[in-house]
Design a protein around this motif. Structure first.
Motif, PDB file in Angstrom:
ATOM      1  N   GLY A 169      37.298  36.329  32.142  1.00  0.00           N
ATOM      2  CA  GLY A 169      36.132  37.027  32.682  1.00  0.00           C
ATOM      3  C   GLY A 169      36.373  38.484  32.995  1.00  0.00           C
ATOM      4  O   GLY A 169      37.470  39.018  32.814  1.00  0.00           O
TER       5      GLY A 169
ATOM      6  N   ALA B 102      28.628  36.640  34.181  1.00  0.00           N
ATOM      7  CA  ALA B 102      29.074  35.604  33.232  1.00  0.00           C
ATOM      8  C   ALA B 102      28.485  35.907  31.864  1.00  0.00           C
ATOM      9  O   ALA B 102      27.375  36.402  31.747  1.00  0.00           O
ATOM     10  CB  ALA B 102      28.605  34.234  33.706  1.00  0.00           C
TER      11      ALA B 102
ATOM     12  N   THR C 195      32.332  29.297  38.138  1.00  0.00           N
ATOM     13  CA  THR C 195      31.033  29.701  37.595  1.00  0.00           C
ATOM     14  C   THR C 195      29.963  29.836  38.677  1.00  0.00           C
ATOM     15  O   THR C 195      28.780  29.953  38.378  1.00  0.00           O
ATOM     16  CB  THR C 195      30.566  28.681  36.525  1.00  0.00           C
TER      17      THR C 195
ATOM     18  N   LYS D  41      29.082  30.779  31.458  1.00  0.00           N
ATOM     19  CA  LYS D  41      29.257  29.904  32.625  1.00  0.00           C
ATOM     20  C   LYS D  41      29.721  28.514  32.191  1.00  0.00           C
ATOM     21  O   LYS D  41      29.227  27.494  32.684  1.00  0.00           O
ATOM     22  CB  LYS D  41      27.957  29.783  33.436  1.00  0.00           C
TER      23      LYS D  41
ATOM     24  N   GLY E  16      35.246  29.912  31.531  1.00  0.00           N
ATOM     25  CA  GLY E  16      34.486  31.125  31.828  1.00  0.00           C
ATOM     26  C   GLY E  16      34.308  31.296  33.324  1.00  0.00           C
ATOM     27  O   GLY E  16      34.370  30.327  34.083  1.00  0.00           O
ATOM     28  N   THR E  17      34.089  32.540  33.739  1.00  0.00           N
ATOM     29  CA  THR E  17      33.895  32.813  35.174  1.00  0.00           C
ATOM     30  C   THR E  17      32.653  33.671  35.388  1.00  0.00           C
ATOM     31  O   THR E  17      32.149  34.302  34.462  1.00  0.00           O
ATOM     32  CB  THR E  17      35.108  33.555  35.774  1.00  0.00           C
ATOM     33  N   SER E  18      32.212  33.694  36.628  1.00  0.00           N
ATOM     34  CA  SER E  18      31.073  34.530  37.020  1.00  0.00           C
ATOM     35  C   SER E  18      31.528  35.775  37.763  1.00  0.00           C
ATOM     36  O   SER E  18      30.752  36.360  38.510  1.00  0.00           O
ATOM     37  CB  SER E  18      30.119  33.738  37.919  1.00  0.00           C
TER      38      SER E  18
END
Length: 577
Positions: A371, A475, A438, A522, A469-471
């Motif tokens: 991310g 995201a 997320t 996300k 995945g990350t926020s």
């Protein structure tokens, strides 16, 4: 006596079998060809969108030359750098078995080819068929330095589908009304996001929805009733793209130089780096139909190029328009820019053509968060250098490490020659801090560490990587590319990966074999591969803006036993830093 005869007969049979195998291998090798090419990297006047500017090209072409080979062939490509920038060429998706020195990413497997210098890449295509591509792997040069790599079956072999009447590479690109190197240098200076592109292109041309572009729109001719193979490549720098052909169905038969179980769709979604082979049958009333591509933009609130590039599928028997009247092509329907459901439906439809040997006993299991992030403005820096959100600078990371390219040696040189101080082997096997990846992420996690950290693998190790995945800040869908390997995507999903429940979704029978995975916005993807190719292999986001911010890591795979499991010696003309 009978027993002796039986032994004697079985020995003869074994000997004959060995001779037959040797003969078969000799025939295969005899049919394999060596293709020699020269790539001259140079400035070329290119006119797009009403304006001529000097662009960096290969052999004066945009896109560059299409390379056509058969599975088993060898490529020898002498790259001569007559441009004013450093350059390297990466052969995207080629396995490079033991030939890591030819892989091409700058400061990973080689130092760059300096202006006035040259370097010869030599490698063999082994067990791959379909569509790959090549591109510059130095700064943002791949905006204009790229081309198709078409791999046909070995002589005597055939496609696992009816041979199409014709084949057409379709390269989707991005165009700036500026020098792309200036665009990224300006962003690096300010710490802000770089300017988005001014157009997308098909085979180097924006198409007739843009100013000054109509007469150069790409035409793809077809005969009524024939089936063609479109080799679609997303060569765009920073954007996932939806792709469609008005009123026509597309039958997907391959991706990233691997055959897949055919499935039919009206729209493709490709992340940068991905290729998709589709069959299209000219079964509509003779006319002109738009081939079109535009953004799949998954990052909420982030700016993107919202234009549409077109080419024209033209039936040869289409009625000629009256004099002075132009026959408007049929216009397709494209998904909304943020249509994640369509993107997901497409990427989750892939299956390997037949049952495959997926690694099941895992030796190395990594959990890697992916991310963006924001760095605080360095003390003493001007506000002009910190134009990211709230006076910050954009960054990106894997497992909270923002990857820094070395500058005095390539990682492969440092590894092979035992040069200390170039990298460390402590890339974390999991994020240092667990969090709601997320969900709402604490701002204390927004700033990663910087470093040139790698992860070491023994030769032959079976590897699973959960890409999460990350926020962090925002995201989005990330196309994650691993050099030197194809991998099985055994599952993907949304939210935080849960090992207790999500492992039940794993496809260990016929998962697709890819070199670039679309990590859902996300969401997560799980990939598996066997570390059977010694060398140093970078894994990175194929959005070039993100790799520049540090969204990368590298695997070092040790030599195995003997010459056939060991990295070849570096070539004599390997560039020096």
């Amino acid at each position: 006596m009978e027993a002796l005869n039986s032994i004697s007969n079985s020995s003869c049979s074994f000997y004959l079998l060995a001779l037959l195998l040797l003969f078969a291998n000799a025939v295969i090798l005899a049919n394999a060809e060596t293709h020699n090419h020269q790539f001259v990297v140079q400035e070329t006047p290119v006119k797009r969108l009403c304006k001529t500017q000097n662009s960096i090209t290969v052999n004066g072409q945009l896109p560059g030359p299409t390379l056509e080979v058969n599975n088993g062939d060898t490529l020898v490509i002498n790259v001569v750098n007559k441009a004013r920038y450093n350059v390297t060429i990466h052969w995207h998706g080629v396995r490079q078995m033991r030939t890591g020195w030819a892989d091409g990413p700058e400061f990973i497997t080689q130092c760059p080819i300096r202006p006035g210098g040259s370097y010869t890449y030599k490698f063999t295509i082994q067990g791959q068929e379909g569509t790959l591509w090549w591109h510059a792997h130095s700064s943002w040069l791949r905006a204009t330095v790229y081309g198709a790599l078409v791999i046909r079956p070995k002589e005597g072999d055939s496609y696992p589908f009816t041979k199409p009447k014709r084949e057409t590479p379709i390269l989707l690109g991005e165009w700036w009304d500026a020098n792309p190197i200036d665009v990224v240098r300006q962003a690096t200076k300010t710490g802000a996001s770089p300017n988005v592109s001014d157009a997308y292109t098909i085979n180097g041309q924006p198409g007739d929805l843009y100013n000054c572009s109509s007469k150069d729109t790409v035409i793809v001719p077809v005969d009524s009733g024939e089936t063609n193979l479109l080799r679609v490549i997303n060569a765009a720098l920073n954007q996932q793209l939806f792709f469609t052909v008005a009123n026509h169905k597309l039958t997907v038969v391959g991706a990233d130089a691997s055959y897949v179980k055919p499935f039919t769709t009206s729209v493709l979604m490709l992340g940068p780096g991905q290729t998709t082979d589709v069959l299209i049958t000219a079964d509509q009333p003779p006319a002109r139909y738009y081939i079109a591509a535009r953004a799949y933009a998954s990052a909420q609130g982030a700016p993107f190029d919202n234009t549409t590039t077109t080419a024209i599928l033209e039936y040869k028997t289409a009625p000629c328009p009256a004099k002075g009247v132009s026959a408007k092509p049929v216009v397709p329907t494209l998904p909304a820019f943020n249509d994640t459901a369509t993107a997901t439906n497409f990427t989750s439809s892939f299956r390997s053509f037949k049952k495959v040997q997926v690694p099941t006993d895992i030796d190395e299991s990594l959990f890697v968060t992916v991310g963006l992030g924001l760095n605080k403005c360095p003390s003493g820096a001007s506000s002009q250098n910190c134009q990211g959100p709230n006076g910050t600078r954009f960054t990106a990371s894997m497992n909270n490490v923002s990857f820094v390219l070395p500058s005095n040696f390539s990682l492969l040189q440092a590894h092979q020659q035992g040069i200390p101080g170039v990298f460390t082997t402590d890339f974390p096997v999991a994020p240092p801090v667990k969090f709601d990846y997320t969900g709402n992420v604490s701002q204390s996690l927004w700033q990663p560490l910087s470093g040139t950290k790698v992860y070491k693998l023994k030769y032959g190790a079976t590897v699973q990587v959960v890409l999460q995945g990350t926020s962090i800040f925002t995201a989005e869908n990330h196309p994650i590319h691993l050099h030197g390997y194809d991998f099985y995507i055994v599952a993907e999903g949304f939210g935080n990966f849960n090992p207790k429940t999500d492992t039940a979704k794993f496809n260990l029978v016929d998962p697709p074999l890819r070199n670039t995975a679309s990590l859902p916005v996300k969401g997560w993807s799980v990939i598996r591969f066997v570390a059977d190719n010694p060398g140093v292999w970078i894994m990175h986001c194929h959005l070039d803006v993100h790799i520049g911010w540090g969204l990368a890591m590298a695997f070092i795979v040790d030599n195995g036993v003997g010459q056939l499991e060991s990295l070849e010696h570096p070539p004599p003309d390997l560039p020096v830093c």
